[in-house]
Design a protein around this motif. Structure first.
Motif, PDB file in Angstrom:
ATOM      1  N   ASP A  94       0.659  -1.142   0.042  1.00  0.00           N
ATOM      2  CA  ASP A  94       0.076   0.216   0.078  1.00  0.00           C
ATOM      3  C   ASP A  94       0.797   1.198   0.094  1.00  0.00           C
ATOM      4  O   ASP A  94       2.322   1.112   0.337  1.00  0.00           O
ATOM      5  CB  ASP A  94      -0.983  -0.164   1.285  1.00  0.00           C
ATOM      6  N   GLU A  95       0.480   2.480  -0.498  1.00  0.00           N
ATOM      7  CA  GLU A  95       0.822   3.677  -0.320  1.00  0.00           C
ATOM      8  C   GLU A  95       0.356   4.942   0.350  1.00  0.00           C
ATOM      9  O   GLU A  95      -0.963   4.662   0.434  1.00  0.00           O
ATOM     10  CB  GLU A  95       1.355   4.009  -1.729  1.00  0.00           C
ATOM     11  N   ASP A 198      -2.777  -3.415  -2.960  1.00  0.00           N
ATOM     12  CA  ASP A 198      -4.050  -2.457  -2.942  1.00  0.00           C
ATOM     13  C   ASP A 198      -4.221  -1.743  -4.328  1.00  0.00           C
ATOM     14  O   ASP A 198      -3.281  -1.123  -4.472  1.00  0.00           O
ATOM     15  CB  ASP A 198      -4.047  -1.445  -1.652  1.00  0.00           C
TER      16      ASP A 198
HETATM   17 MN    MN Z   1      -4.134   2.150  -1.112  1.00  0.00          MN
END
Ligand code: MN
Length: 303
Positions: A94-95, A198
């Motif tokens: 994720d980021e 994600d």
């Molecule tokens: Mn995300």
């Protein structure tokens, strides 16, 4: 032991090289590489013949069959995740920082083995968007020491340089995620069965962005799944989001201290107001390096 032999195009051979780059075990005579995955050994000959040999060679060979039927670009068809995925070992990716005018872009990938899943749930690891920054930092401190992870922080100066070279935000994210995955998977043995991204862009686009990079990186592709709301699918994605957010918050605090100015998060009105004050204090050049310059905020601040 079963064997499948394919004859592929030069382009596919190169794609295979990139795809298996992290799993190459040796380069025998007359071959481009020999790689070993959980399913089989792959020997790619310079003659463009590729031999898949082992207990389930079809699991690797089928990834490349679509590229045999059509010369157009194709990515391997990924089957869906198993129903019990939440209870299986997985890497989550994720980021954060993509919507923040100030503050870096931070990506994280984290490996959560099966035997740590319930512990992470019990200490309250969940989607970082549902947690306050203070909670996130506390949780990150707890999990940092015992789950294998990679955090990459891209300062805005670098971000702006990449935008100037024609990359968009999703291309930059794809680049960073791939780099983080290269580093993380190098430390994981055996290679994990599930890597859950994600989804910020669809799978085809993600790989297109990586293939368009000027310095061709090796591409982590095997067992990589693109899943919307990944944090609700596996705790590893939630853990990655927490570790990324905690790094983001720490970075913002350090920068704020360094320039003696409280940098606001997000990209709303408070950011424009703060921006107008800050640009007067430090000048346009230094200010630019603190921001995602292509955001609409810039126009409102600079005018
Ligand atoms: Mn995300």
């Amino acid at each position: 032991m079963a064997t499948i032999t394919l004859t592929v195009s030069q382009k596919t051979l190169e794609n295979m090289y990139q795809h298996y780059a992290t799993q190459i075990i040796k380069i025998p005579n007359h071959t481009l590489f020999q790689a070993k995955t959980a399913h089989c050994t792959i020997t790619a000959y310079l003659s463009k013949k590729v031999v898949f040999q082992g207990k389930s060679p079809e699991l690797e060979a089928t990834k490349w069959e679509s590229s045999l039927q059509s010369p157009s670009k194709s990515t391997p068809a990924l089957s869906k995740l198993p129903a019990q995925i939440a209870r299986l070992s997985a890497v989550g990716c994720d980021e954060v920082g993509t919507g923040d005018y100030f503050g870096p872009l931070v990506v994280c990938c984290a490996y959560v083995p099966q035997d740590k899943i319930s512990q992470l749930h019990s200490i309250g690891i969940k989607d970082s968007k549902m947690l306050k920054d203070s909670e996130i930092c506390q949780l990150a401190e707890q999990i940092e020491p015992f789950i294998n992870h990679q955090v990459l922080i891209l300062p805005n100066q670098k971000y702006n340089e990449m935008v100037d070279r024609g990359m968009n935000a999703n291309a930059i994210k794809a680049f960073l995620h791939n780099q983080a995955l290269i580093k993380l998977t190098a430390n994981l043995n055996p290679y994990p069965d599930y890597l859950i991204m994600d989804e910020f862009v669809n799978e085809r686009k993600y790989f297109d962005y990586l293939h368009q990079l000027p310095k061709k990186p090796s591409i982590v592709k095997e067992n990589l799944y693109f899943i919307q709301k990944g944090e609700s699918v596996h705790v590893a994605v939630a853990a990655a989001s927490i570790l990324a957010r905690a790094s983001f918050v720490k970075y913002m605090n350090i920068m704020s201290k360094k320039i003696n100015f409280d940098l606001p998060k997000g990209a709303g009105n408070p950011v424009d107001l703060a921006g107008r004050r800050l640009i007067k204090q430090i000048g346009k050049e230094q200010f630019k390096d603190l921001t995602k310059w292509h955001f609409a905020n810039t126009k409102k601040i600079v005018k």
